[in-house]
Design a protein around this motif. Structure first.
Motif, PDB file in Angstrom:
ATOM      1  N   ALA A 169       0.813  -1.217   0.000  1.00  0.00           N
ATOM      2  CA  ALA A 169       0.000   0.000   0.000  1.00  0.00           C
ATOM      3  C   ALA A 169       0.847   1.268   0.000  1.00  0.00           C
ATOM      4  CB  ALA A 169      -0.914  -0.004   1.229  1.00  0.00           C
ATOM      5  N   ASP A 170       2.157   1.121   0.034  1.00  0.00           N
ATOM      6  CA  ASP A 170       3.055   2.274   0.141  1.00  0.00           C
ATOM      7  C   ASP A 170       3.380   2.869  -1.227  1.00  0.00           C
ATOM      8  OD1 ASP A 170       5.051   3.850   1.876  1.00  0.00           O
ATOM      9  OD2 ASP A 170       6.305   3.063   0.258  1.00  0.00           O
ATOM     10  N   ASP A 171       3.350   4.200  -1.313  1.00  0.00           N
ATOM     11  CA  ASP A 171       3.680   4.870  -2.567  1.00  0.00           C
ATOM     12  C   ASP A 171       4.661   6.020  -2.368  1.00  0.00           C
ATOM     13  OD1 ASP A 171       2.092   6.675  -1.261  1.00  0.00           O
ATOM     14  OD2 ASP A 171       0.795   7.130  -2.973  1.00  0.00           O
ATOM     15  N   GLU A 172       5.392   5.996  -1.262  1.00  0.00           N
ATOM     16  CA  GLU A 172       6.354   7.066  -0.997  1.00  0.00           C
ATOM     17  C   GLU A 172       7.550   6.969  -1.942  1.00  0.00           C
ATOM     18  OE1 GLU A 172       5.980   9.633   1.018  1.00  0.00           O
ATOM     19  OE2 GLU A 172       3.984   8.887   1.536  1.00  0.00           O
ATOM     20  N   VAL A 173       8.183   8.108  -2.196  1.00  0.00           N
ATOM     21  CA  VAL A 173       9.341   8.129  -3.094  1.00  0.00           C
ATOM     22  C   VAL A 173      10.645   8.382  -2.348  1.00  0.00           C
ATOM     23  CG1 VAL A 173       8.003   8.805  -5.118  1.00  0.00           C
ATOM     24  CG2 VAL A 173       8.973  10.581  -3.640  1.00  0.00           C
ATOM     25  N   ILE A 174      10.560   8.898  -1.119  1.00  0.00           N
ATOM     26  CA  ILE A 174      11.751   9.037  -0.287  1.00  0.00           C
ATOM     27  C   ILE A 174      11.739   7.899   0.728  1.00  0.00           C
ATOM     28  CG2 ILE A 174      12.945  10.418   1.448  1.00  0.00           C
ATOM     29  CD1 ILE A 174      12.190  12.895   0.040  1.00  0.00           C
ATOM     30  N   ILE A 175      12.648   6.961   0.540  1.00  0.00           N
ATOM     31  CA  ILE A 175      12.738   5.786   1.406  1.00  0.00           C
ATOM     32  C   ILE A 175      14.003   5.906   2.238  1.00  0.00           C
ATOM     33  CG2 ILE A 175      12.776   3.264   1.483  1.00  0.00           C
ATOM     34  CD1 ILE A 175      10.208   4.482   0.304  1.00  0.00           C
ATOM     35  N   ASP A 176      13.830   6.290   3.505  1.00  0.00           N
ATOM     36  CA  ASP A 176      14.965   6.487   4.398  1.00  0.00           C
ATOM     37  C   ASP A 176      14.582   6.055   5.812  1.00  0.00           C
ATOM     38  OD1 ASP A 176      13.227   8.479   5.177  1.00  0.00           O
ATOM     39  OD2 ASP A 176      14.472  10.148   4.506  1.00  0.00           O
ATOM     40  N   THR A 177      15.368   6.457   6.800  1.00  0.00           N
ATOM     41  CA  THR A 177      15.108   6.052   8.179  1.00  0.00           C
ATOM     42  C   THR A 177      13.759   6.570   8.674  1.00  0.00           C
ATOM     43  OG1 THR A 177      17.482   6.049   8.669  1.00  0.00           O
ATOM     44  CG2 THR A 177      15.979   6.111  10.543  1.00  0.00           C
ATOM     45  N   ASP A 178      13.434   7.811   8.359  1.00  0.00           N
ATOM     46  CA  ASP A 178      12.144   8.377   8.785  1.00  0.00           C
ATOM     47  C   ASP A 178      10.985   7.587   8.188  1.00  0.00           C
ATOM     48  OD1 ASP A 178      13.379  10.322  10.275  1.00  0.00           O
ATOM     49  OD2 ASP A 178      13.311  11.838   8.693  1.00  0.00           O
ATOM     50  N   TRP A 179      11.136   7.207   6.927  1.00  0.00           N
ATOM     51  CA  TRP A 179      10.097   6.398   6.279  1.00  0.00           C
ATOM     52  C   TRP A 179       9.954   5.062   6.997  1.00  0.00           C
ATOM     53  CZ3 TRP A 179      10.669   1.522   4.359  1.00  0.00           C
ATOM     54  CH2 TRP A 179       9.571   0.979   3.683  1.00  0.00           C
ATOM     55  N   ALA A 180      11.068   4.416   7.321  1.00  0.00           N
ATOM     56  CA  ALA A 180      11.037   3.114   7.982  1.00  0.00           C
ATOM     57  C   ALA A 180      10.372   3.209   9.352  1.00  0.00           C
ATOM     58  CB  ALA A 180      12.459   2.551   8.103  1.00  0.00           C
ATOM     59  N   LEU A 181      10.676   4.278  10.090  1.00  0.00           N
ATOM     60  CA  LEU A 181      10.055   4.473  11.406  1.00  0.00           C
ATOM     61  C   LEU A 181       8.544   4.637  11.285  1.00  0.00           C
ATOM     62  CD1 LEU A 181      12.669   6.889  13.014  1.00  0.00           C
ATOM     63  CD2 LEU A 181      12.097   4.592  13.833  1.00  0.00           C
ATOM     64  N   ALA A 182       8.109   5.360  10.257  1.00  0.00           N
ATOM     65  CA  ALA A 182       6.672   5.578  10.050  1.00  0.00           C
ATOM     66  C   ALA A 182       5.966   4.257   9.712  1.00  0.00           C
ATOM     67  CB  ALA A 182       6.455   6.598   8.938  1.00  0.00           C
ATOM     68  N   ILE A 183       6.595   3.442   8.881  1.00  0.00           N
ATOM     69  CA  ILE A 183       6.023   2.142   8.524  1.00  0.00           C
ATOM     70  C   ILE A 183       5.946   1.242   9.753  1.00  0.00           C
ATOM     71  CG2 ILE A 183       6.518  -0.024   7.291  1.00  0.00           C
ATOM     72  CD1 ILE A 183       5.309   2.001   5.471  1.00  0.00           C
ATOM     73  N   LEU A 184       6.999   1.277  10.568  1.00  0.00           N
ATOM     74  CA  LEU A 184       7.030   0.453  11.779  1.00  0.00           C
ATOM     75  C   LEU A 184       5.927   0.853  12.747  1.00  0.00           C
ATOM     76  CD1 LEU A 184       8.549  -1.795  13.235  1.00  0.00           C
ATOM     77  CD2 LEU A 184      10.048  -0.051  14.238  1.00  0.00           C
ATOM     78  N   GLU A 185       5.685   2.161  12.885  1.00  0.00           N
ATOM     79  CA  GLU A 185       4.634   2.650  13.777  1.00  0.00           C
ATOM     80  C   GLU A 185       3.249   2.202  13.298  1.00  0.00           C
ATOM     81  OE1 GLU A 185       5.017   6.861  14.134  1.00  0.00           O
ATOM     82  OE2 GLU A 185       6.928   6.752  15.239  1.00  0.00           O
ATOM     83  N   LYS A 186       3.046   2.196  11.987  1.00  0.00           N
ATOM     84  CA  LYS A 186       1.771   1.746  11.438  1.00  0.00           C
ATOM     85  C   LYS A 186       1.545   0.255  11.695  1.00  0.00           C
ATOM     86  CE  LYS A 186       1.597   5.091   7.630  1.00  0.00           C
ATOM     87  NZ  LYS A 186       1.626   5.236   6.145  1.00  0.00           N
ATOM     88  N   GLN A 187       2.651  -0.505  11.703  1.00  0.00           N
ATOM     89  CA  GLN A 187       2.563  -1.934  11.862  1.00  0.00           C
ATOM     90  C   GLN A 187       2.268  -2.332  13.312  1.00  0.00           C
ATOM     91  OE1 GLN A 187       2.798  -3.778   9.208  1.00  0.00           O
ATOM     92  NE2 GLN A 187       3.223  -5.882   9.825  1.00  0.00           N
ATOM     93  N   MET A 188       2.643  -1.457  14.245  1.00  0.00           N
ATOM     94  CA  MET A 188       2.501  -1.787  15.663  1.00  0.00           C
ATOM     95  C   MET A 188       1.053  -1.572  16.159  1.00  0.00           C
ATOM     96  SD  MET A 188       6.069  -0.071  17.055  1.00  0.00           S
ATOM     97  CE  MET A 188       5.725  -0.528  18.761  1.00  0.00           C
TER      98      MET A 188
END
Length: 217
Positions: A198-217
Motif C-alpha cells: 500500500a506504500d507509494d512514498e518516493v523518499i525511502i529512508d530512516t524516517d520512512w522506515a520508522l513511520a512504517i514500523l509505527e503503522k505496523q505496531m
C-alpha cells in the motif's frame, strides 16, 4: 531519454575554467555505457585542464533504468515540489510520449551516498524498502549490545570480494561492519508485505522506515 548540456566549471585550486557535461537525465536503455559511469562517479567528476585537480560536481539528475523498472531522481535538498512531481510522474521527465514501465519504482534521494546505495541495492535486485527496515532493526540490536556507541548512519555495502553487508558509520568518523542476513530480509518482507503493497512514498529512508514500523505496531 538521456539529456545533457555543457556548463563552465571554475577550478577551486587555480581558477581555470573548462567545459563540464551535465546529465539532466540518464536512460540506460538509450545510453547503456552511462550505467557504469554513474556507479563509478565519473559522471560527477571534473578534472582541471591546467592543474589536474579533480573536483566532484553535484548536480540534479534523473536516472532511469528501464530493464529494472526503476527511476531515481538525485536532487540535493529536494524541494516539496520535486517530491510531489515524482509521485505523480507517469512518463519520462523530459518526454511525455515515453511512458514509465508498469510498476516502475520511483525514488528521490538528496545525497550522493544514498544515490549510490540505491544503485547498489538495485544491482542486487533487492527492495530498498525492506533494506531500510532491516537497517532499522539492526540499529536497535546494536544499541542494545553496544549502548555506548553512537550510530550516525548505516549503508548497504559491497566489499571488494563481492560480498554484501552493512557499513556502519559511528561518531568520530569510525566505521564498522554488520552481517547482511538474507533470512532476516525474507522475514521482514513477509511481515511487512501488506504495508509495503500500500506504500507509494518516493523518499525511502530512516524516517520512512520508522513511520512504517509505527503503522505496523
Amino acid at each position: 531519454m538521456s539529456k545533457n548540456h555543457n556548463e563552465i566549471i571554475k577550478c577551486p585550486e587555480c581558477g581555470t575554467e573548462g567545459d563540464f557535461k551535465v546529465w539532466e537525465s540518464i536512460n540506460t536503455k538509450d545510453d547503456p555505457e552511462l550505467k557504469d559511469l554513474v556507479r563509478s562517479g565519473e559522471l560527477f567528476m571534473w578534472k582541471c585542464p591546467k592543474c589536474g585537480n579533480n573536483c566532484i560536481v553535484f548536480y540534479p539528475t534523473y536516472y532511469h533504468q528501464p530493464d529494472a523498472k526503476a527511476l531515481i531522481h538525485y536532487i540535493p535538498d529536494a524541494p516539496a515540489m520535486a517530491i510531489s512531481f515524482m509521485k505523480e510522474l507517469t512518463h519520462d521527465p523530459y518526454d511525455e510520449k515515453i511512458k514509465l514501465e508498469k510498476g516502475c519504482r520511483k525514488r528521490v534521494v538528496t545525497d550522493m551516498n544514498s544515490f549510490r546505495e540505491k544503485l547498489l541495492i538495485l544491482d542486487h535486485e533487492y527492495d530498498d524498502r525492506i533494506i531500510e527496515l532491516q537497517k532499522l532493526f539492526l540499529i536497535a540490536e546494536l544499541k542494545k549490545s553496544e549502548p555506548d556507541k553512537i550510530i550516525e548512519q548505516v549503508y548497504f555495502n559491497k566489499e571488494k570480494d563481492g560480498t554484501v553487508n552493512f557499513a556502519i558509520k559511528l561518531q568520530g568518523e569510525q566505521w564498522g561492519r554488520a552481517e547482511f542476513s538474507s533470512g532476516n530480509y525474507s522475514h521482514i518482507a513477509k511481515t511487512f508485505k501488506v504495508a509495503l503493497a500500500a506504500d507509494d512514498e518516493v523518499i525511502i529512508d530512516t524516517d520512512w522506515a520508522l513511520a512504517i514500523l509505527e503503522k505496523q505496531m
